[in-house]
Design an enzyme around this catalytic site. Structure first.
Site, mmCIF file in Angstrom:
data_model
loop_
_atom_site.group_PDB
_atom_site.id
_atom_site.type_symbol
_atom_site.label_atom_id
_atom_site.label_comp_id
_atom_site.label_asym_id
_atom_site.label_seq_id
_atom_site.Cartn_x
_atom_site.Cartn_y
_atom_site.Cartn_z
ATOM 1 N N ASP A 493 0.861 -1.140 -0.012
ATOM 2 C CA ASP A 493 -0.025 -0.064 -0.146
ATOM 3 C C ASP A 493 0.988 1.008 -0.027
ATOM 4 O OD1 ASP A 493 -2.889 1.131 0.403
ATOM 5 O OD2 ASP A 493 -1.794 2.255 1.907
ATOM 6 N N ASN A 501 -2.852 12.602 -3.332
ATOM 7 C CA ASN A 501 -3.618 12.940 -4.504
ATOM 8 C C ASN A 501 -4.528 14.068 -4.096
ATOM 9 O OD1 ASN A 501 -4.291 11.548 -6.697
ATOM 10 N ND2 ASN A 501 -6.199 10.450 -6.003
ATOM 11 N N ASP A 510 -1.815 9.243 -10.647
ATOM 12 C CA ASP A 510 -1.982 8.297 -11.470
ATOM 13 C C ASP A 510 -0.415 7.903 -12.035
ATOM 14 O OD1 ASP A 510 -4.329 8.140 -11.334
ATOM 15 O OD2 ASP A 510 -4.962 9.090 -13.547
ATOM 16 N N GLU A 537 -4.630 2.482 -4.588
ATOM 17 C CA GLU A 537 -3.102 2.377 -4.364
ATOM 18 C C GLU A 537 -2.354 1.256 -3.991
ATOM 19 O OE1 GLU A 537 -4.977 4.248 -0.576
ATOM 20 O OE2 GLU A 537 -5.338 4.174 -2.657
#
Length: 632
Positions: A493, A501, A510, A537
């Site tokens: 993770d 983000n 991305d 993620e």
């Protein structure tokens, strides 16, 4: 009386009358037999073509069905973010681009509004009153794809046939409908290539009698549910019979076959006039020949009352018949050949030059099997060896070399013939070029393989998606059980990714996910190792034949490699992107399962998060307790 019997005129009249009656009876019998043979041959070819077209239709509809299934699975496992919506629209656009028979794809929400679409923009249209929408809304038990009745699209205004499938919510309630518009023009274009010969008509219709595709555009949409054809369809899913066409009133031989997976039927109709054209020409020739021979026999019988003249007339008649059969053999498109049990050619028809570029004399001089592809020679030899009194006929497909050096696919039907007047048994073969059919089959297989690869690949990173990871984990776990070896799973993770983000934007997010995915993949060296984007993620890594200890080495290498990317992250204590990893591994015995391995790795990941992130934590060697990450 004895004098009358001994009269040459009487003997000639009796013999001449008997000969002429027998001859015309033979011509009549030959005409009847060849007429039946013409119908049988046309029926066999029409049934074979119908079967191929029905398989093509079934596979074409199945490809669209797989796209609907893939779309539904992707939606079910995706979140509700704008990025996920864009990914779903992109997925639908890719399906519409890669599947030629699917004109457009879309997803309707539970109220009937468009949610996702393969168009550049999602149409602002509500289809909640459509029959297919109401059906899926009221039939939760039916999760299979369904073919709608033809309708007019509210978006494009074009006649449309839809394949639809119920889209359930996680709790099983109605969540909407995923659908694809079948491009009927694709089938019309495909069928045109088969309609040039014998004035054929290929029709695609529903099992309820609604015409979807027809040679004449004015017949599309016609309902023939009350025609006699539907009675035959109810009795059998495939068949061949004669019928007065409900489209143009002509008497035709029609073959039909219903698709096994969908409520559609393919029919191929050939007018009986077209089937009998060649037979009528042969019959007229036989009548002309019979009249000519009869006139000659009568003339010779009147002028020459001797047996030698009669034998000469009969020999002439036989030569004429032999000439007719030779002309027939030399002018058909298929290649007719004779060879002995060793493969040595005894005869080959001139049509071989048109198909393969060789003259008959060139092939007769070449060694047996020399033009057959080396990989297929044993296949052909094996069939020749099997033919005999117990097995009189057989078919084989193989590659043969043309005069220009290229290989083409052919199909040969071989028939065992044992004539007592010949030195030994012979094989009579009919060779047919099937290159176009093979090319079409290869294109369909390639399209299906591309569709499968697309459904198991994450579109953002290009690595495997969760669906492929779960499938490979199940396969490797079973293999591990058989070999009594070890297997390990990593859960990864990206630390504080939401903060990254929100701060840097979805585009940077991305890009970060792609870089992390590439870095993880670069750390896996063995072909069996697999990395997949498991969601958002999160990543998962499958390490077959790997103990937990060795998995820790790989995990630490991955963690360090991502750390060394030095992707700036203001929300991280280290000022850069880091990852946390959970490891679970052990033997694949009765105490473990793929689900318990994933749960243990997930629990270990949670521990890594709790102890400061940017670290690797391992679960017990043989996880037997399902660990659940606490909410929040």
């Amino acid at each position: 009386m004895p004098k009358l019997v001994k009269s040459p005129l009487t003997i000639i009249l009796v013999l001449l009358g008997f000969t002429l009656a027998s001859f015309w009876a033979l011509i009549a019998w030959k005409g009847v037999q060849e007429r039946a043979l013409a119908f049988a041959k046309a029926g066999s070819e029409t049934q074979g073509l119908t079967h191929s077209l029905a398989q093509h239709a079934s596979k074409s509809f199945n490809a669209v069905s797989l796209a609907l299934f893939g779309t539904g699975q992707y939606i079910r496992h995706s979140d509700k973010s704008a990025r996920a919506s864009a990914e779903i629209n992109d997925l639908l656009a890719q399906y519409a681009k890669n599947i030629p028979q699917a004109r457009e794809l879309g997803v309707l929400g539970e109220s009937g509004d468009w949610m996702f679409s393969s168009f550049e923009t999602v149409p602002a249209v509500n289809n909640g009153d459509r029959e297919y929408f109401l059906y899926h809304q009221s039939h939760p038990e039916d999760a299979t794809p369904r073919i709608s009745e033809p309708l007019i699209s509210r978006v494009t205004g074009r006649p449309t046939l839809l394949m639809t499938q119920r889209l359930p919510n996680p709790d099983g309630s109605f969540g909407g409908v995923v659908f694809a518009a079948i491009d009927l023009a694709y089938f019309r274009s495909f069928y045109q290539g088969f309609e040039a010969e014998q004035d054929r008509t290929v029709t695609l219709m529903t099992t309820s009698g609604k015409v979807l595709v027809h040679r004449r555009d004015d017949q599309v949409g016609k309902d023939i549910a009350r025609s006699s054809f539907m009675d035959h369809l109810k009795d059998s899913g495939a068949g061949l019979y004669s019928i007065v066409s409900p489209f143009d009133g002509r008497t035709k031989q029609i073959a039909y076959e219903a698709a096994s997976d969908f409520p559609i039927v393919v029919t191929v109709a050939v007018p009986e006039d077209a089937i009998l054209d060649g037979w009528r020409r042969d019959r007229n020739f036989d009548v002309l020949l019979g009249g000519t021979v009869s006139t000659i026999l009568i003339g010779l019988g009147i002028v020459l009352a001797v047996q030698i003249r009669k034998r000469s007339a009969m020999a002439r008649m036989l030569r004429e018949r032999e000439r007719g059969y030779r002309l027939l053999a030399e002018n058909v498109e298929d290649v007719v050949t004779r060879f002995d049990r060793t493969g040595h050619r005894l005869y080959i028809s001139p049509s071989v030059e048109k198909l393969f570029g060789w003259s008959p004399s060139e092939l007769l001089e070449q060694p047996a099997f020399s033009n057959i592809h080396p990989a297929h020679r044993d296949l052909v030899k094996g069939l020749i060896e099997e033919l005999g009194p117990e097995r009189l006929t057989g078919n084989v497909e193989y590659l043969t070399r043309c005069s220009d050096g290229k290989y083409v696919w052919v199909e040969t039907q071989m028939n065992y013939v044992d004539d007592p007047e010949e030195p030994g048994p012979e094989i009579v073969g009919v060779i047919r070029d099937i290159s176009k059919r093979k090319a079409a089959e290869e294109q369909l297989i390639s399209a299906n393989e591309q569709l499968k690869a697309l459904s198991e690949t994450d579109p953002l990173t290009g690595i495997a998606n969760r669906r492929r990871f779960d499938r490979m984990l199940e396969l490797e776990f079973k293999r591990c059980q058989r070999s009594n070896s070890r297997i390990s799973v990593l859960f990864i993770d990206i630390d504080k990714f939401k903060s990254f983000n929100d701060t840097c934007g979805h585009s940077a997010g991305d890009g970060c996910i792609r870089q992390v995915a590439e870095t993880i993949a670069s750390c896996l060296k063995r072909p069996a190792d697999l990395v997949a984007r498991y969601g958002g993620e999160e990543f998962a890594v499958l390490l077959p034949e790997t103990s937990s200890g060795n998995a820790e080495i790989v995990a630490e290498k991955i963690r360090a490699s991502v750390h060394d990317l030095s992707i700036a992250h203001q929300g991280s204590p280290l000022g850069r992107i880091t990852i946390s990893l959970g490891i679970a591994g052990g033997k694949c015995d009765a105490r473990t399962s793929p689900a318990s391995l994933l749960a243990a790795a997930d629990g270990a990941l949670y521990v890594a998060k709790e102890h400061g992130r940017n670290r690797v934590c391992a679960a017990a060697e043989t996880p037997s307790v399902t660990l659940v990450r606490p909410v929040g």
